[in-house]
Write a protein that holds these residues in place. Structure first.
Motif, PDB file in Angstrom:
ATOM      1  N   SER A 120       8.525   0.362   9.056  1.00 34.36           N
ATOM      2  CA  SER A 120       8.513   0.722  10.483  1.00 34.36           C
ATOM      3  C   SER A 120       9.036  -0.496  11.251  1.00 34.36           C
ATOM      4  O   SER A 120       8.271  -1.342  11.696  1.00 34.36           O
ATOM      5  CB  SER A 120       7.107   1.088  10.936  1.00 34.36           C
ATOM      6  N   MET A 141      10.459  -1.445   1.901  1.00 41.17           N
ATOM      7  CA  MET A 141       9.198  -0.970   2.476  1.00 41.17           C
ATOM      8  C   MET A 141       8.368  -2.198   2.816  1.00 41.17           C
ATOM      9  O   MET A 141       7.384  -2.517   2.158  1.00 41.17           O
ATOM     10  CB  MET A 141       8.474  -0.031   1.492  1.00 41.17           C
ATOM     11  N   LEU A 142       8.820  -2.890   3.858  1.00 40.45           N
ATOM     12  CA  LEU A 142       8.304  -4.206   4.239  1.00 40.45           C
ATOM     13  C   LEU A 142       7.521  -4.110   5.550  1.00 40.45           C
ATOM     14  O   LEU A 142       7.608  -3.100   6.250  1.00 40.45           O
ATOM     15  CB  LEU A 142       9.490  -5.169   4.359  1.00 40.45           C
ATOM     16  N   PRO A 143       6.789  -5.161   5.918  1.00 35.88           N
ATOM     17  CA  PRO A 143       5.927  -5.050   7.112  1.00 35.88           C
ATOM     18  C   PRO A 143       6.681  -4.784   8.415  1.00 35.88           C
ATOM     19  O   PRO A 143       6.267  -3.945   9.207  1.00 35.88           O
ATOM     20  CB  PRO A 143       5.204  -6.401   7.154  1.00 35.88           C
ATOM     21  N   LYS A 178       1.690  -3.622  15.839  1.00 38.71           N
ATOM     22  CA  LYS A 178       3.125  -3.937  15.783  1.00 38.71           C
ATOM     23  C   LYS A 178       3.955  -2.736  16.228  1.00 38.71           C
ATOM     24  O   LYS A 178       4.861  -2.846  17.050  1.00 38.71           O
ATOM     25  CB  LYS A 178       3.456  -4.354  14.336  1.00 38.71           C
ATOM     26  N   LYS A 224       0.836  -1.222   0.000  1.00 40.49           N
ATOM     27  CA  LYS A 224       0.000   0.000   0.000  1.00 40.49           C
ATOM     28  C   LYS A 224       0.859   1.255   0.000  1.00 40.49           C
ATOM     29  O   LYS A 224       0.523   2.239  -0.643  1.00 40.49           O
ATOM     30  CB  LYS A 224      -0.917  -0.009   1.223  1.00 40.49           C
ATOM     31  N   MET A 225       1.965   1.234   0.728  1.00 45.66           N
ATOM     32  CA  MET A 225       2.867   2.392   0.770  1.00 45.66           C
ATOM     33  C   MET A 225       3.940   2.297  -0.314  1.00 45.66           C
ATOM     34  O   MET A 225       4.264   3.279  -0.984  1.00 45.66           O
ATOM     35  CB  MET A 225       3.542   2.482   2.144  1.00 45.66           C
ATOM     36  N   ASP A 260       8.168  -7.532  -5.367  1.00 46.22           N
ATOM     37  CA  ASP A 260       7.172  -7.911  -4.357  1.00 46.22           C
ATOM     38  C   ASP A 260       6.674  -9.290  -4.778  1.00 46.22           C
ATOM     39  O   ASP A 260       6.552  -9.555  -5.976  1.00 46.22           O
ATOM     40  CB  ASP A 260       6.012  -6.890  -4.347  1.00 46.22           C
ATOM     41  N   GLY A 319      -6.022   2.707   4.836  1.00 44.80           N
ATOM     42  CA  GLY A 319      -4.919   2.035   4.138  1.00 44.80           C
ATOM     43  C   GLY A 319      -3.818   1.582   5.085  1.00 44.80           C
ATOM     44  O   GLY A 319      -2.798   1.060   4.631  1.00 44.80           O
TER      45      GLY A 319
HETATM   46  P1  NAD Z   1       1.553  -3.749   3.044  1.00 48.94           P
HETATM   47  O1  NAD Z   1       1.252  -4.996   3.762  1.00 48.94           O
HETATM   48  O2  NAD Z   1       0.510  -3.126   2.169  1.00 48.94           O
HETATM   49  O3  NAD Z   1       2.886  -3.919   2.151  1.00 48.94           O
HETATM   50  C1  NAD Z   1       3.945  -4.751   2.504  1.00 48.94           C
HETATM   51  C2  NAD Z   1       4.421  -5.428   1.224  1.00 48.94           C
HETATM   52  O4  NAD Z   1       5.554  -6.228   1.534  1.00 48.94           O
HETATM   53  C3  NAD Z   1       3.358  -6.350   0.607  1.00 48.94           C
HETATM   54  O5  NAD Z   1       3.081  -5.954  -0.730  1.00 48.94           O
HETATM   55  C4  NAD Z   1       3.995  -7.720   0.693  1.00 48.94           C
HETATM   56  O6  NAD Z   1       3.658  -8.560  -0.405  1.00 48.94           O
HETATM   57  C5  NAD Z   1       5.464  -7.368   0.702  1.00 48.94           C
HETATM   58  N1  NAD Z   1       6.259  -8.451   1.254  1.00 48.94           N
HETATM   59  C6  NAD Z   1       5.975  -9.261   2.296  1.00 48.94           C
HETATM   60  N2  NAD Z   1       6.948 -10.180   2.459  1.00 48.94           N
HETATM   61  C7  NAD Z   1       7.872  -9.927   1.485  1.00 48.94           C
HETATM   62  C8  NAD Z   1       9.096 -10.515   1.125  1.00 48.94           C
HETATM   63  N3  NAD Z   1       9.587 -11.565   1.804  1.00 48.94           N
HETATM   64  N4  NAD Z   1       9.777 -10.009   0.069  1.00 48.94           N
HETATM   65  C9  NAD Z   1       9.314  -8.942  -0.602  1.00 48.94           C
HETATM   66  N5  NAD Z   1       8.148  -8.326  -0.302  1.00 48.94           N
HETATM   67  C10 NAD Z   1       7.438  -8.816   0.730  1.00 48.94           C
HETATM   68  O7  NAD Z   1       2.037  -2.708   4.167  1.00 48.94           O
HETATM   69  P2  NAD Z   1       2.131  -1.119   4.050  1.00 48.94           P
HETATM   70  O8  NAD Z   1       0.891  -0.539   4.616  1.00 48.94           O
HETATM   71  O9  NAD Z   1       2.612  -0.731   2.707  1.00 48.94           O
HETATM   72  O10 NAD Z   1       3.269  -0.860   5.152  1.00 48.94           O
HETATM   73  C11 NAD Z   1       4.651  -1.111   4.877  1.00 48.94           C
HETATM   74  C12 NAD Z   1       5.452  -0.547   6.058  1.00 48.94           C
HETATM   75  O11 NAD Z   1       5.191   0.851   6.190  1.00 48.94           O
HETATM   76  C13 NAD Z   1       5.067  -1.187   7.411  1.00 48.94           C
HETATM   77  O12 NAD Z   1       6.209  -1.288   8.207  1.00 48.94           O
HETATM   78  C14 NAD Z   1       4.082  -0.168   7.990  1.00 48.94           C
HETATM   79  O13 NAD Z   1       4.036  -0.243   9.399  1.00 48.94           O
HETATM   80  C15 NAD Z   1       4.661   1.137   7.473  1.00 48.94           C
HETATM   81  N6  NAD Z   1       3.717   2.253   7.293  1.00 48.94           N
HETATM   82  C16 NAD Z   1       2.480   2.071   6.735  1.00 48.94           C
HETATM   83  C17 NAD Z   1       1.632   3.175   6.574  1.00 48.94           C
HETATM   84  C18 NAD Z   1       0.261   3.043   5.950  1.00 48.94           C
HETATM   85  O14 NAD Z   1      -0.510   4.023   6.018  1.00 48.94           O
HETATM   86  N7  NAD Z   1      -0.100   1.923   5.326  1.00 48.94           N
HETATM   87  C19 NAD Z   1       2.055   4.449   6.964  1.00 48.94           C
HETATM   88  C20 NAD Z   1       3.345   4.601   7.509  1.00 48.94           C
HETATM   89  C21 NAD Z   1       4.167   3.497   7.668  1.00 48.94           C
END
Ligand code: NAD
Length: 291
Positions: A93, A62-64, A236, A11-12, A31, A228
């Motif tokens: 994060s 930009m991973l979980p 977490k 998503k990010m 991804d 989102g």
């Molecule tokens: P998301 O789950 O949408 O995206 C994470 C991506 O990582 C997914 O597309 C997933 O397929 C990929 N992934 C998982 N395992 C993988 C691997 N082994 N190899 C490659 N890719 C892999 O999460 P998000 O919302 O985009 O958040 C990403 C980070 O940013 C997190 O740490 C979150 O806490 C932080 N964040 C999110 C937001 C938000 O509004 N969504 C805002 C600020 C910070």
């Protein structure tokens, strides 16, 4: 123009990678989700079929969470595939003490790391208005800022790990604000006040926060609950902040109460619930109490 590897197009990551392409960088992204790789191609980047194939002089993650960051770098082989002198920019994060350990491990390979987590949500990622909290030494920080400056405003907040600590603490505050705001608005509503009227008044008063100014008006009042940002990822971050406080011997009283309530919500809501669903959950709990 820099060749940038980008791992994690969720998503990010998807809108961030697209902005780097528009800023003129050559982005090679990975991804495991097919649709995420297709979206990068449509945005003008190059999709590759493994994280190691995204190896470049500068690699953005930009991973979980830290588990996935460590798995991609070390178990998956990305770290070993990086050229000496490369820079890893962990925009996930992640947990600050684990980030420090990752940086030490990468240093033995001649690879630098900065942590650069963001605030501003999917909207900020699309608009390029993220707040980026950068941790690292001066040389690596300025090298990273040249690339990720296209994503928002960069604040160099301290050495490696400082950005991840600050981000987790920000989210502990944000989650606590959302819970507190929701209790107050739901009490007011039960008394007969209109939530929109309450928020308008609070937003020019001392109780305002990101929850009253953005989360409630944009995602709760319309009933969309679609910020989102998932509840699981918010929890977490709250746990990272609480753990940091405990490690440092600091009181985490309000924080731990918030972690406990958010963990209960996480148990009873679907795994992919948006974090703003906490409000619906609190409202349901209030309704059940009055029955
Ligand atoms: P998301 O789950 O949408 O995206 C994470 C991506 O990582 C997914 O597309 C997933 O397929 C990929 N992934 C998982 N395992 C993988 C691997 N082994 N190899 C490659 N890719 C892999 O999460 P998000 O919302 O985009 O958040 C990403 C980070 O940013 C997190 O740490 C979150 O806490 C932080 N964040 C999110 C937001 C938000 O509004 N969504 C805002 C600020 C910070």
């Amino acid at each position: 123009m820099t060749e940038v590897g980008f791992v994690g197009l969720g998503k990010m990551g998807a809108p961030m990678a697209a902005r780097l392409v528009r800023a003129g960088h050559l982005v090679r992204g990975y991804d495991p989700v097919d649709a995420a790789r297709a979206a990068l191609t449509a945005a003008g980047g190059t999709a590759v079929d493994s994280a190691t194939a995204a190896a470049a002089e500068v690699v953005v993650l930009m991973l979980p969470d830290s588990d996935v960051v460590e798995a991609v770098l070390f178990d998956g082989g990305l770290a070993a595939a990086l050229p000496e002198g490369a820079l890893v920019v962990d925009m996930s994060s992640s947990a600050p003490t684990r980030t420090q350990a990752v940086a030490d491990r990468l240093a033995t390979l001649g690879v630098a790391l900065v942590d650069a987590p963001v605030s501003g949500g999917v909207g900020g990622a699309v608009a390029g208005t993220l707040t980026i909290m950068l941790g690292g030494d001066d040389a690596a920080a300025s090298r990273a800022a040249d690339v990720i400056g296209a994503l928002g405003s960069v604040r160099h907040v301290g050495p490696v790990g400082a950005g991840h600590a600050l981000k987790a603490l920000n989210n502990l505050l944000s989650a606590t604000h959302l819970w507190a705001t929701s209790e107050a608005v739901l009490i007011g509503e039960r008394f007969g006040l209109d939530p929109a009227t309450m928020l308008e008044a609070i937003n020019t008063s001392s109780g305002r926060s990101g929850s009253t100014q953005k989360k409630w008006p944009d995602f709760v009042l319309p009933g969309t609950f679609d910020s989102g940002f998932s509840l699981a990822l918010m929890l977490k971050d709250m746990r990272i902040a609480s753990d940091l406080g405990h490690r440092l011997g600091m009181p985490v009283e309000l924080g731990d109460a918030a972690v406990q309530r958010w963990a209960e919500a996480r148990e009873s809501l679907p795994a992919d619930a948006d974090h703003t669903e906490i409000v619906r959950w609190l409202r349901d709990a209030a309704a059940a109490r009055s029955r």
